[in-house]
Design an enzyme around this catalytic site. Structure first.
Site, PDB file in Angstrom:
ATOM      1  N   GLN A 195       0.828  -1.210   0.000  1.00  0.00           N
ATOM      2  CA  GLN A 195       0.000   0.000   0.000  1.00  0.00           C
ATOM      3  C   GLN A 195       0.862   1.259   0.000  1.00  0.00           C
ATOM      4  O   GLN A 195       0.498   2.278  -0.605  1.00  0.00           O
ATOM      5  CB  GLN A 195      -0.976   0.008   1.183  1.00  0.00           C
ATOM      6  N   ASN A 218      10.101  -6.332   1.985  1.00  0.00           N
ATOM      7  CA  ASN A 218       9.825  -7.767   1.900  1.00  0.00           C
ATOM      8  C   ASN A 218       9.264  -8.135   0.530  1.00  0.00           C
ATOM      9  O   ASN A 218       9.223  -7.318  -0.389  1.00  0.00           O
ATOM     10  CB  ASN A 218       8.881  -8.193   3.036  1.00  0.00           C
ATOM     11  N   SER A 241      20.345 -10.518   1.584  1.00  0.00           N
ATOM     12  CA  SER A 241      21.719 -10.035   1.686  1.00  0.00           C
ATOM     13  C   SER A 241      22.699 -11.194   1.532  1.00  0.00           C
ATOM     14  O   SER A 241      22.386 -12.350   1.857  1.00  0.00           O
ATOM     15  CB  SER A 241      21.929  -9.349   3.037  1.00  0.00           C
ATOM     16  N   GLN A 263      26.271 -11.114   7.787  1.00  0.00           N
ATOM     17  CA  GLN A 263      25.206 -11.196   6.788  1.00  0.00           C
ATOM     18  C   GLN A 263      24.158 -12.224   7.180  1.00  0.00           C
ATOM     19  O   GLN A 263      22.968 -12.027   6.971  1.00  0.00           O
ATOM     20  CB  GLN A 263      25.786 -11.535   5.414  1.00  0.00           C
ATOM     21  N   HIS A 266      21.044 -11.166   9.142  1.00  0.00           N
ATOM     22  CA  HIS A 266      19.975 -10.353   8.552  1.00  0.00           C
ATOM     23  C   HIS A 266      18.662 -11.127   8.514  1.00  0.00           C
ATOM     24  O   HIS A 266      17.630 -10.641   8.966  1.00  0.00           O
ATOM     25  CB  HIS A 266      20.359  -9.927   7.140  1.00  0.00           C
ATOM     26  N   GLU A 331      26.941  -9.584  -3.688  1.00  0.00           N
ATOM     27  CA  GLU A 331      26.604  -8.232  -3.228  1.00  0.00           C
ATOM     28  C   GLU A 331      27.806  -7.620  -2.501  1.00  0.00           C
ATOM     29  O   GLU A 331      28.210  -6.496  -2.782  1.00  0.00           O
ATOM     30  CB  GLU A 331      25.406  -8.318  -2.285  1.00  0.00           C
ATOM     31  N   HIS A 332      28.367  -8.370  -1.547  1.00  0.00           N
ATOM     32  CA  HIS A 332      29.551  -7.931  -0.806  1.00  0.00           C
ATOM     33  C   HIS A 332      30.664  -8.947  -1.018  1.00  0.00           C
ATOM     34  O   HIS A 332      30.463 -10.139  -0.809  1.00  0.00           O
ATOM     35  CB  HIS A 332      29.268  -7.850   0.701  1.00  0.00           C
ATOM     36  N   ASP A 365      28.403  -0.976   5.618  1.00  0.00           N
ATOM     37  CA  ASP A 365      26.965  -0.879   5.893  1.00  0.00           C
ATOM     38  C   ASP A 365      26.597   0.455   6.520  1.00  0.00           C
ATOM     39  O   ASP A 365      25.488   0.946   6.336  1.00  0.00           O
ATOM     40  CB  ASP A 365      26.534  -2.008   6.830  1.00  0.00           C
ATOM     41  N   HIS A 424       9.525  11.748 -42.465  1.00  0.00           N
ATOM     42  CA  HIS A 424      10.826  11.960 -41.836  1.00  0.00           C
ATOM     43  C   HIS A 424      11.813  12.513 -42.864  1.00  0.00           C
ATOM     44  O   HIS A 424      12.534  13.480 -42.602  1.00  0.00           O
ATOM     45  CB  HIS A 424      11.375  10.629 -41.285  1.00  0.00           C
TER      46      HIS A 424
END
Length: 435
Positions: A195, A218, A241, A263, A266, A331-332, A365, A424
């Site tokens: 929402q 999420n 992550s 990580q 998380h 990612e890392h 981070d 054109h």
């Protein structure tokens, strides 16, 4: 605590297929989530504030009577700072300044050049007018996400920043609000889920329509972002992550164990992988992990994550370690090795690269400076960290002199006629100078 973490060797015949299976992650929602999100998005789009209030009361267990009660801005944001420990506020301010300073280097400027016939070509850089930042507020609160999403937008010159954050059971996290104030958020709307995404994308009587939505969430938030993309821009669809650590035997096994935990804590779907050429060192790290996990308040989450998606990978050489790292496209990526600068040029795919034994991912981070909003699930192969460039648009500049238009028309005309686009061709031909 015993940890049953997968162990692989690059010498195994089926290593590649096992690695692909380890890395597989389906971030798209199932049909049920898709239907729920579609219904929520459509309701907010058509009913505005009324739907926003009803859905917030339902999903966040609140008793809000009007959408105006959902908004926090001005003095109310400033007052949150007064309620937060002064040391935390000071840390927020220092981190915000470091993030700002880093992102100042990313600013792009408009440019142009003039050709010999007087034609001017160039590019105009313009910041977005209004941006929406989604900040999670469910399992945990992330003031660091506020700084990382807001500061580059501010550096880019975005005029207005609207932050949305869910407040389940009417609990408002003052540190998150303090971070919003420090970063320069214009207003906070205490809504979350699909929402909130819909309200930002289409606007309601209270929530203004934005040009782009950034920030993690999420599966319902991710599904909603994918659904509204096109009506607004989005940053990315992020998965869990992940960290990949390449470590040599001279690294401290306790340090590496905690880096992997950082990580895994998380959530249960996070992924932590260790690569080393030394099998004995891998065993030392595992022993450290089994000892140190007892000290962790989130040990059950860490255990589930490590046993579900974690891995130790033994490789034969530096070259194999780099090859696996480029497949993972993490990612890392931590390079806990001697002379990491000798490795980095060969790393092609990683969201962020942490070089050396004294550079844990956790510093990135919070306060190192580079953005912690990074591509996940292998998308570092083709995408980049969030930055100032995500909050700026580029417009092409074309300004033809009469002579320049005449010469360009002689190129455009046959190409247009080759595409059977007569108007054109004639539009260009009208500009040809008769000699």
């Amino acid at each position: 605590m015993e940890l049953n973490i997968r162990q692989y060797s690059s010498n195994d015949a089926n290593f590649r297929s096992e690695l692909n299976q380890l890395l597989s992650w389906e971030s798209v929602s199932d049909a049920g989530v898709q239907r729920s999100v579609e219904e929520i998005v459509n309701r907010v789009r058509t009913e505005g504030d009324a739907a926003l209030v009803e859905l917030t009361n339902k999903f966040d267990r609140r008793n809000v009577q009007s959408a105006a009660e959902l908004v926090i801005e001005g003095d109310a944001l400033a007052q949150a700072v007064e309620r937060v420990d002064a040391n935390i506020v000071d840390a927020l301010k220092q981190a915000a300044e470091r993030v700002r300073r880093y992102h100042e280097h990313q600013k792009q400027e408009s440019w142009q050049y003039q050709e010999a016939d007087g034609t001017v070509l160039g590019q105009k850089i313009t910041p977005l007018d209004r941006v929406g930042v989604y900040v999670p507020g469910g399992k945990a609160a992330y003031p660091s996400s506020v700084l990382m999403n807001v500061m580059p937008a501010r550096v880019a010159g975005v005029s207005e920043i609207v932050m949305v954050v869910p407040t389940p059971d009417s609990y408002v996290n003052d540190i998150v609000l303090a971070a919003a104030y420090v970063a320069g958020v214009d207003r906070v709307v205490t809504v979350g889920g699909a929402q909130a995404v819909a309200a930002l994308a289409y606007g309601t009587e209270t929530v203004p329509k934005v040009d782009k939505i950034v920030g993690p969430g999420n599966i319902y938030v991710a599904t909603a972002k994918r659904m509204v993309f096109g009506a607004v821009g989005i940053d990315m669809i992020a998965g869990p992550s992940e960290i990949l650590v390449i470590a040599d035997a001279q690294s401290n096994p306790d340090w590496i164990a905690m880096d992997l935990f950082s990580q895994a804590e998380h959530d249960e779907d996070a992924q932590s992988i260790l690569i080393s050429t030394d099998a004995d060192f891998i065993a030392q790290v595992k022993a450290s992990m089994e000892r140190l996990i007892e000290t962790q308040s989130r040990q059950e989450i860490i255990k589930t994550s490590l046993e579900g998606r974690g891995a130790f990978i033994h490789v034969s050489s530096k070259e194999e370690a780099i090859e696996v790292a480029n497949i993972v496209a993490a990612e890392h990526l931590e390079l806990s090795v001697e002379n990491p600068e000798e490795w980095v040029d060969d790393i092609r795919h990683a969201g962020a690269i942490f070089m050396g034994r004294y550079t844990p991912e956790a510093l990135g981070d919070y306060c190192a400076g580079p953005n912690h909003v990074l591509p996940t699930s292998g998308t570092a192969r083709f995408s980049s960290p969030l930055g100032v460039y995500d909050f700026q648009k580029r417009s092409s500049i074309i300004y033809c002199s009469h002579e320049g238009a005449s010469e360009l028309a002689k190129i455009a005309s046959p190409l247009a006629r080759g595409e059977s686009l007569e108007a054109h061709a004639m539009s260009a031909e009208f500009r040809i100078i008769d000699k």
